[in-house]
Design a protein around this motif. Structure first.
Motif, PDB file in Angstrom:
ATOM      1  N   ARG A  86      -0.624   0.589  -8.391  1.00 48.86           N
ATOM      2  CA  ARG A  86      -2.057   0.251  -8.343  1.00 48.86           C
ATOM      3  C   ARG A  86      -2.298  -0.944  -7.435  1.00 48.86           C
ATOM      4  O   ARG A  86      -3.238  -0.945  -6.640  1.00 48.86           O
ATOM      5  CB  ARG A  86      -2.602  -0.084  -9.736  1.00 48.86           C
ATOM      6  N   SER A  87      -1.454  -1.990  -7.566  1.00 51.78           N
ATOM      7  CA  SER A  87      -1.658  -3.196  -6.762  1.00 51.78           C
ATOM      8  C   SER A  87      -1.387  -2.924  -5.285  1.00 51.78           C
ATOM      9  O   SER A  87      -2.046  -3.495  -4.416  1.00 51.78           O
ATOM     10  CB  SER A  87      -0.808  -4.354  -7.285  1.00 51.78           C
ATOM     11  N   GLN A 135      -4.498  -1.119  -4.056  1.00 50.11           N
ATOM     12  CA  GLN A 135      -5.622  -2.058  -4.006  1.00 50.11           C
ATOM     13  C   GLN A 135      -5.478  -3.021  -2.833  1.00 50.11           C
ATOM     14  O   GLN A 135      -6.461  -3.335  -2.156  1.00 50.11           O
ATOM     15  CB  GLN A 135      -5.739  -2.844  -5.308  1.00 50.11           C
ATOM     16  N   ASP A 142      -8.182  -3.482   0.169  1.00 50.01           N
ATOM     17  CA  ASP A 142      -8.766  -4.777   0.525  1.00 50.01           C
ATOM     18  C   ASP A 142      -8.607  -5.066   2.015  1.00 50.01           C
ATOM     19  O   ASP A 142      -9.525  -5.588   2.651  1.00 50.01           O
ATOM     20  CB  ASP A 142      -8.128  -5.895  -0.301  1.00 50.01           C
ATOM     21  N   VAL A 169     -12.881   3.933  -4.719  1.00 54.80           N
ATOM     22  CA  VAL A 169     -11.508   3.676  -5.140  1.00 54.80           C
ATOM     23  C   VAL A 169     -11.408   3.999  -6.631  1.00 54.80           C
ATOM     24  O   VAL A 169     -12.172   3.473  -7.439  1.00 54.80           O
ATOM     25  CB  VAL A 169     -11.124   2.197  -4.898  1.00 54.80           C
ATOM     26  N   LEU A 174      -8.676   3.969  -9.625  1.00 51.35           N
ATOM     27  CA  LEU A 174      -7.356   3.559 -10.081  1.00 51.35           C
ATOM     28  C   LEU A 174      -7.289   3.664 -11.597  1.00 51.35           C
ATOM     29  O   LEU A 174      -8.269   3.350 -12.282  1.00 51.35           O
ATOM     30  CB  LEU A 174      -7.069   2.111  -9.647  1.00 51.35           C
TER      31      LEU A 174
END
Length: 187
Positions: free
Chosen positions: A24-25, A28, A32, A47, A49
């Motif tokens: 997920r990170s 993300q 960004d 998005v 998630l």
């Protein structure tokens, strides 16, 4: 640099720096970084998630390269004010290995049926007429395929044809959370 990376990939010279990472990170972070490109074209970027962590064993830099390439292509081949979506989900089907599934969906140009079978080949390109002159060198998707396969995964594409948008799907094997995370007590 993509050409150099493609040459290294073709010669088996890419080595992954594998760690257990939370996908997920990673997704993300790429979103960004890419957000200004979508804002410049007034595109809607959705998005999706999951709330729960999704753990994979992989090279964070290389996975970011995969998702950046797919989102860059969506941005490039989707008109102004178009819609793009990136989602992360899991496939926990019984009797099958668990997979993380990242999809990048756009409502842009789509892929002609004659190009679809060779889309992930090195230097594969679609129509290069004046109307489609923003095309790249045909390297990025080949590199995406190589990097995904080095992670034990696979990448596929679906399109309803020219002007039918595209859906790219990356499937990566999931792993367990690292011991430090599993053993941590909730705060």
């Amino acid at each position: 640099s993509d050409l150099l990376e493609a040459a290294r990939a073709q010669n088996g010279q890419i080595k992954l720096q594998r760690t257990v990472l939370e996908l997920r990170s990673t997704v993300q972070h790429v979103v960004d970084l890419m957000r200004p490109a979508f804002e410049d074209k007034s595109q809607t970027l959705r998005v999706i998630l999951p709330e729960a962590p999704v753990w994979v064993e992989g090279d964070a830099t290389r996975l970011e390269q995969v998702f950046t390439n797919l989102l860059s292509n969506a941005n490039k081949y989707t008109p102004e004010q178009g819609r793009i979506e990136i989602s992360l989900a899991t496939d926990l089907s019984e009797g099958a290995p668990c997979h993380a599934i990242v999809q990048v969906v756009d409502n842009g140009e789509g892929i002609a049926a004659d190009l679809a079978p060779r889309l992930f080949e090195l230097f594969a390109q679609g129509d290069r007429s004046l109307a489609h002159s923003q095309g790249g060198l045909g390297i990025g998707l080949s590199l995406v395929r190589t990097l995904v396969e080095l992670h034990g995964g696979r990448v596929t594409m679906r399109s309803a044809g020219t002007d039918g948008g595209r859906t790219f799907e990356v499937r990566l094997p999931m792993t367990n959370a690292p011991p430090a995370i599993v053993g941590a007590s909730p705060s």
